[in-house]
Scaffold this active site. Structure first.
Site, PDB file in Angstrom:
ATOM      1  N   LYS A 113      36.580   9.576  32.575  1.00 25.65           N
ATOM      2  CA  LYS A 113      35.620   9.333  31.494  1.00 25.65           C
ATOM      3  C   LYS A 113      36.227   8.428  30.407  1.00 25.65           C
ATOM      4  O   LYS A 113      35.513   7.644  29.797  1.00 25.65           O
ATOM      5  CB  LYS A 113      35.122  10.662  30.911  1.00 25.65           C
ATOM      6  CG  LYS A 113      34.308  11.494  31.908  1.00 25.65           C
ATOM      7  CD  LYS A 113      33.050  10.771  32.394  1.00 25.65           C
ATOM      8  CE  LYS A 113      32.132  11.650  33.205  1.00 25.65           C
ATOM      9  NZ  LYS A 113      30.932  10.955  33.686  1.00 25.65           N
ATOM     10  N   SER A 167      29.160   9.459  29.748  1.00 26.65           N
ATOM     11  CA  SER A 167      30.583   9.780  29.663  1.00 26.65           C
ATOM     12  C   SER A 167      30.697  11.297  29.503  1.00 26.65           C
ATOM     13  O   SER A 167      30.026  12.060  30.217  1.00 26.65           O
ATOM     14  CB  SER A 167      31.200   9.008  28.492  1.00 26.65           C
ATOM     15  OG  SER A 167      32.525   9.385  28.265  1.00 26.65           O
ATOM     16  N   TYR A 174      39.654  14.332  35.413  1.00 29.65           N
ATOM     17  CA  TYR A 174      38.251  14.118  35.018  1.00 29.65           C
ATOM     18  C   TYR A 174      38.200  13.372  33.681  1.00 29.65           C
ATOM     19  O   TYR A 174      37.463  12.388  33.532  1.00 29.65           O
ATOM     20  CB  TYR A 174      37.541  15.472  34.912  1.00 29.65           C
ATOM     21  CG  TYR A 174      36.127  15.367  34.397  1.00 29.65           C
ATOM     22  CD1 TYR A 174      35.118  14.829  35.192  1.00 29.65           C
ATOM     23  CD2 TYR A 174      35.792  15.784  33.108  1.00 29.65           C
ATOM     24  CE1 TYR A 174      33.813  14.718  34.719  1.00 29.65           C
ATOM     25  CE2 TYR A 174      34.495  15.680  32.632  1.00 29.65           C
ATOM     26  CZ  TYR A 174      33.510  15.153  33.441  1.00 29.65           C
ATOM     27  OH  TYR A 174      32.226  15.028  32.967  1.00 29.65           O
ATOM     28  N   SER A 202      19.432  13.850  42.042  1.00 31.33           N
ATOM     29  CA  SER A 202      18.994  15.038  42.789  1.00 31.33           C
ATOM     30  C   SER A 202      19.054  16.322  41.960  1.00 31.33           C
ATOM     31  O   SER A 202      18.323  17.275  42.241  1.00 31.33           O
ATOM     32  CB  SER A 202      19.800  15.190  44.083  1.00 31.33           C
ATOM     33  OG  SER A 202      21.172  15.296  43.802  1.00 31.33           O
TER      34      SER A 202
END
Ligand SMILES: NC(=O)c1ccc[n+]([C@@H]2O[C@H](COP(=O)([O-])OP(=O)(O)OC[C@H]3O[C@@H](n4cnc5c(N)ncnc54)[C@H](OP(=O)(O)O)[C@@H]3O)[C@@H](O)[C@H]2O)c1
Length: 271
Positions: A146, A128, A142, A11
């Site tokens: 990753k 990543s 976060y 989106s």
């Protein structure tokens, strides 16, 4: 071009830009996101799904297979960031981060692999981050999501060798997308009692400033479309500014203590 690409997080940001470039290049492009963006080119077919919801993922993949009979490329891109100190991060936020950025990728991989295996030479691209090879302050959860993507991708690449399915990891540096506005601040921000509040605010300003001055998502999309057209692509690519690519190199060659000092200083953290 006879290839079918399925891209998550279509989106906005990288997903939108990549789907548009691949569509112009002649790929038949399908995308997954929870919301539909009316600005998306009409050649791109949007399937509403949440990557954390296995049933909705499988339904979306079934729809593509029913229409096309094949999928050649999966781009695992849907993601979000939570930010805050590790100590103040709530379990709910940590779960949301891992569910979206890591388990969401695996949900997609498990749903498409039976289809990819039928083709000769399919590709999985896992988006990543540079934060997936270096822990970034106040983005520890976060970064962990990753790092998880990186480890899983290395293993998956070897498991899929017999099936000639390629796994490519892309590590973006700072880009200006909806990622910045969608960031969920966890715990410490606004909590007067937290010992991290002041430092978090300072560091967050640097993080957001870096992103706002980052490349537009089309830059990554153009690079990715070239990588997908390469006959023998590398296992991973950092798509970032010269300074960030230099940081990737320093991470590899400098003693850990010195590297942490440099990164801390960039993020306005003093000893
Ligand atoms: N921007 C950067 O500086 C940067 C740097 C390094 C890595 N990355 C990574 O790049 C990827 C794309 O980020 P972006 O910068 O393009 O951010 P973005 O503009 O916020 O796009 C994120 C996309 O993921 C979708 N998404 C989020 N949660 C989802 C879910 N549960 N199910 C399905 N779709 C979901 C969003 O759509 P809906 O909300 O409509 O579902 C949106 O389309 C992420 O994996 C991010 O970690 C970004």
């Amino acid at each position: 071009m006879d290839k079918v690409a399925l891209i998550t997080g279509i989106s906005t940001g990288f997903g939108k830009a990549t789907s548009e470039i691949l569509s112009v290049k002649g790929y038949r492009v399908y995308g997954i996101s929870r919301n539909q963006n009316e600005d998306l080119a009409s050649t791109i077919k949007v399937l509403k799904a949440d990557v954390t919801d296995v049933d909705s993922v499988r339904k979306a993949v079934d729809t593509v297979v029913a229409k096309e009979g094949r999928i050649d490329i999966l781009v695992n891109n849907a993601g979000m960031g939570i930010s805050g100190s590790v100590e103040d991060s709530s379990t709910a936020d940590i779960r949301l981060q891992m569910e979206t950025n890591f388990i969401g990728y695996i949900n997609m991989i498990q749903a498409v692999l039976p289809v990819l295996r039928r083709n000769n030479g399919a590709t999985i691209v896992n988006i990543s981050s540079i934060g997936g090879i270096m822990g970034l302050p106040y983005q520890g959860i976060y970064s962990a999501s990753k790092y998880a993507v990186e480890g899983m991708s290395d293993a998956l690449r070897m498991e899929l060798r017999p099936f000639k399915i390629n796994v490519i990891v892309i590590r973006p540096g700072d880009f200006f997308t909806n990622f910045t506005a969608s960031r969920k601040k966890t715990g410490s921000e606004g909590a007067a009692s937290s010992v991290y509040t002041n430092q978090f605010s300072k560091t967050l300003r640097v993080i957001e400033n870096d992103e706002k001055n980052g490349f537009p998502p089309e830059f990554l999309a153009r690079k990715l479309s070239k990588i997908l057209a390469t006959k023998n692509p590398c296992q991973s690519y950092s798509i970032a500014s010269v300074e960030q690519k230099f940081a990737v190199l320093l991470k590899r060659i400098l003693p850990g203590k010195l590297f942490s000092k440099i990164i801390s200083s960039h993020y306005a953290i003093k000893p």
